[in-house]
Design a protein around this motif. Structure first.
Motif, short mmCIF file in Angstrom:
data_model
loop_
_atom_site.label_atom_id
_atom_site.label_comp_id
_atom_site.label_asym_id
_atom_site.label_seq_id
_atom_site.Cartn_x
_atom_site.Cartn_y
_atom_site.Cartn_z
N ALA A 285 0.83 -1.21 0.00
CA ALA A 285 0.00 0.00 0.00
C ALA A 285 0.87 1.26 0.00
N LEU A 286 2.09 1.15 0.46
CA LEU A 286 2.98 2.33 0.51
C LEU A 286 3.78 2.52 -0.78
N ARG A 287 3.54 1.66 -1.76
CA ARG A 287 4.25 1.73 -3.05
C ARG A 287 5.77 1.74 -2.85
N LEU A 288 6.46 2.74 -3.43
CA LEU A 288 7.93 2.75 -3.34
C LEU A 288 8.41 2.78 -1.89
N ALA A 289 7.57 3.32 -0.99
CA ALA A 289 7.96 3.38 0.42
C ALA A 289 7.70 2.06 1.14
N GLY A 290 7.21 1.06 0.40
CA GLY A 290 6.79 -0.19 1.05
C GLY A 290 7.86 -1.26 1.12
N ASP A 291 9.12 -0.94 0.74
CA ASP A 291 10.20 -1.94 0.80
C ASP A 291 10.87 -1.91 2.17
N ALA A 292 11.41 -3.07 2.57
CA ALA A 292 12.12 -3.15 3.85
C ALA A 292 13.50 -3.76 3.64
N ALA A 293 14.17 -4.06 4.75
CA ALA A 293 15.55 -4.57 4.68
C ALA A 293 15.63 -5.91 5.39
N GLY A 294 16.54 -6.76 4.92
CA GLY A 294 16.75 -8.04 5.60
C GLY A 294 18.20 -8.46 5.55
N ARG A 295 18.60 -9.21 6.56
CA ARG A 295 19.97 -9.74 6.62
C ARG A 295 20.12 -10.81 5.54
N THR A 296 21.25 -10.84 4.87
CA THR A 296 21.46 -11.81 3.80
C THR A 296 22.58 -12.77 4.18
N ASP A 297 22.66 -13.90 3.48
CA ASP A 297 23.76 -14.82 3.71
C ASP A 297 24.87 -14.48 2.72
N LEU A 298 25.92 -13.86 3.21
CA LEU A 298 26.96 -13.36 2.29
C LEU A 298 27.87 -14.46 1.75
N ARG A 299 27.55 -15.72 2.09
CA ARG A 299 28.30 -16.80 1.43
C ARG A 299 28.07 -16.73 -0.09
N ALA A 300 26.92 -16.23 -0.49
CA ALA A 300 26.65 -16.08 -1.93
C ALA A 300 27.72 -15.18 -2.56
N LEU A 301 28.04 -14.10 -1.87
CA LEU A 301 29.06 -13.17 -2.38
C LEU A 301 30.44 -13.83 -2.36
N GLU A 302 30.72 -14.54 -1.29
CA GLU A 302 31.99 -15.27 -1.20
C GLU A 302 32.13 -16.19 -2.41
N ASN A 303 31.07 -16.93 -2.72
CA ASN A 303 31.13 -17.87 -3.84
C ASN A 303 31.35 -17.16 -5.17
N LEU A 304 30.66 -16.04 -5.34
CA LEU A 304 30.82 -15.29 -6.60
C LEU A 304 32.24 -14.75 -6.73
N CYS A 305 32.74 -14.15 -5.66
CA CYS A 305 34.09 -13.54 -5.73
C CYS A 305 35.15 -14.61 -6.01
N ARG A 306 34.96 -15.80 -5.42
CA ARG A 306 35.97 -16.86 -5.61
C ARG A 306 35.83 -17.50 -6.99
N GLU A 307 34.59 -17.76 -7.39
CA GLU A 307 34.37 -18.47 -8.65
C GLU A 307 34.65 -17.59 -9.88
N PHE A 308 34.52 -16.28 -9.70
CA PHE A 308 34.71 -15.38 -10.85
C PHE A 308 35.78 -14.33 -10.54
N PRO A 309 37.04 -14.78 -10.41
CA PRO A 309 38.10 -13.84 -10.02
C PRO A 309 38.32 -12.74 -11.08
N ASP A 310 37.88 -12.99 -12.31
CA ASP A 310 38.08 -11.97 -13.35
C ASP A 310 36.91 -10.98 -13.44
N ASN A 311 35.94 -11.15 -12.57
CA ASN A 311 34.87 -10.13 -12.47
C ASN A 311 35.15 -9.26 -11.26
N ARG A 312 34.73 -8.01 -11.35
CA ARG A 312 34.86 -7.09 -10.20
C ARG A 312 33.46 -6.80 -9.66
N PHE A 313 33.33 -6.89 -8.33
CA PHE A 313 32.02 -6.70 -7.71
C PHE A 313 32.05 -5.48 -6.79
#
Ligand code: RAT
Ligand code: ZN
Length: 443
Positions: A285-313
């Protein structure tokens, strides 16, 4: 007894001593250097003037910023449907009355509007907006943009550009004029986060894609990115991801990420920005103001950084709880650049905590802030606040370093501030003005 390297103010002036700074001089020099160094704003939702009404500016837009709309519903009994039925001007009026006249505007977002009004010499306590409206109506947008960027201490602003937004795409197709102070970013949310709602838009642009992302679709998305790269000359590609993001995991988004986006970024030498942790539409009901925040599992980022060393994040995370881990990962992976204190984190108390942690763990090897401005004049208050919050943190880092035995000069401070707010970005992305002959019409 050896003389302390951090000199107290009653000792030899710095100029007499090879530019060494006393502790009082450190604080004022940091403030001065922060004030005089033009920054690069690496993530905004602003637009160059050629994008016409996509670019938001002026008092009614400032007051209907979604950060303020969320606050409005805390103070007003107005139902969201009633609020949305008002005109833009009507919404701005009720927000002004509720948050600025009937209440004291101490929150970060409300105080920002006060700072903007004050910076233009406009009244901050009138019961209506007449004077502010007259002022903004009288501005010529091109000159106004120049003034605002100067007042904000910015030399360059990075936009967010969505090739699947029909209105925006039409402007790009029409050979939009380059602006020396704006750069583009190719935003991928439609492709990576809601393919089922967007694949037909790619198909309509002539790409042979399907809902289930067959092998051909990966190549075709690659071709789409290459074509849009030719049009926009983006300085990076970007996506805003939910807190539930996982990698690896068998999803369409991850398939497109590995088959199209990451190879395209490698080939085109572009970083990929991942903004992780948004929980979209917890209160629609709040449209653009209706989003919130949540804690994420940063292992996803760990996996991306390790698996794709030639990409920059380039990475920003929305949950306060993820900030320390992000620093730890940045110490492990040099293809990871933490940036910004984003959205719900952009409050002095939290910015202070995160930034101190980053200095302590990463030195100057991160990008402390971006504005995320959606309305032009917001860069004035957002960057004012960043400089104000950063000054004592940076000065304290130098004070500790001086106490521990290192001399500090203005040149050191200048080098560091330049690195934080300009050259870390410049070394990760090509911020030079794209040559107009490089903007070939895409096939
Ligand atoms: O900060 C904001 O305004 C958010 O609504 C988002 O735009 C966020 O910054 C994003 O880029 O996804
Ligand atoms: Zn944003």
């Amino acid at each position: 007894m050896t003389e302390p390297l951090l000199k107290s103010t009653n000792q030899t002036p710095a100029s007499a001593d090879a530019g060494l700074l006393t502790s009082a001089q450190i604080a004022s020099t940091v403030e001065d250097v922060l004030a005089k160094t033009p920054f690069v704003d690496i993530h905004t939702h602003l637009f160059a003037p050629a994008f016409g009404k996509l670019g938001l500016w002026g008092i009614d837009e400032l007051l209907t910023y979604h950060y303020l709309e969320a606050e409005f519903f805390r103070f007003s009994q107005t139902a969201p449907e009633t609020y949305w039925s008002l005109s833009k001007r009507g919404r701005a009026d009720v927000i002004w009355r509720t948050l600025f006249v009937e209440n004291t505007p101490v929150s970060e977002a409300t105080r920002g509007v006060i700072a903007v009004l004050q910076s233009f010499g406009l009244p901050t306590d009138h019961s209506d907006l007449a004077e502010a409206r007259l002022f903004f109506k009288a501005q010529d947008i091109e000159t106004h943009i120049e003034n605002v960027l100067r007042m904000a201490g910015l030399s360059l602003v990075v936009m967010t550009n969505d090739p699947l937004d029909p209105e925006e795409a039409a402007i790009w197709r029409n050979d939009v004029a380059l602006h020396p102070q704006f750069r583009a970013v190719l935003r991928l949310d439609g492709i990576l986060c809601s393919w089922s709602a967007h694949w037909q838009a790619l198909a309509a642009q002539g790409y042979d894609v399907d809902e289930n992302v067959s092998r051909k679709s990966g190549n075709e998305v690659w071709r789409f990115l290459a074509d849009w790269h030719k049009r926009m000359r983006p300085v990076y590609m970007a996506v805003s991801l939910p807190d539930a993001f996982e990698y690896p995991q068998e999803t369409i988004g991850n398939r497109l990420l590995t088959d199209a986006v990451l190879p395209a970024c490698r080939e085109l030498n572009l970083p990929l920005s991942l903004m992780i942790g948004v929980r979209r539409q917890v209160n629609p009901a709040l449209r653009l103001a209706g989003d919130a925040a949540g804690r994420t599992d940063l292992r996803a980022l760990e996996n991306l950084c390790r698996e794709f060393p030639d990409n920059r994040f380039l990475v920003s995370v929305l949950s306060r709880e993820n900030q320390h881990e992000l620093c730890v990962y940045a110490r492990k992976f040099s293809n990871l650049m933490p940036f910004g204190c984003w959205w719900f984190l952009n409050n002095p108390s939290i910015v202070e905590e995160i930034t101190r942690e980053r200095f302590e763990m990463l030195g100057m090897s991160f990008i402390p802030q971006h504005s995320d401005a959606r309305v032009l004049e917001q860069v004035i208050y957002k960057w004012k606040n960043t400089r104000r919050t950063l000054a004592p943190i940076l000065a304290n880092s130098y004070r500790l370093l001086a106490e521990d035995g290192r001399t500090i000069t203005r040149a050191d401070i200048q080098r560091d501030v330049t690195r934080l707010f300009r050259s870390n970005a410049e070394s990760w992305m090509d911020l030079r003005v794209p040559r107009s002959d490089s903007l070939e019409p895409a096939s």
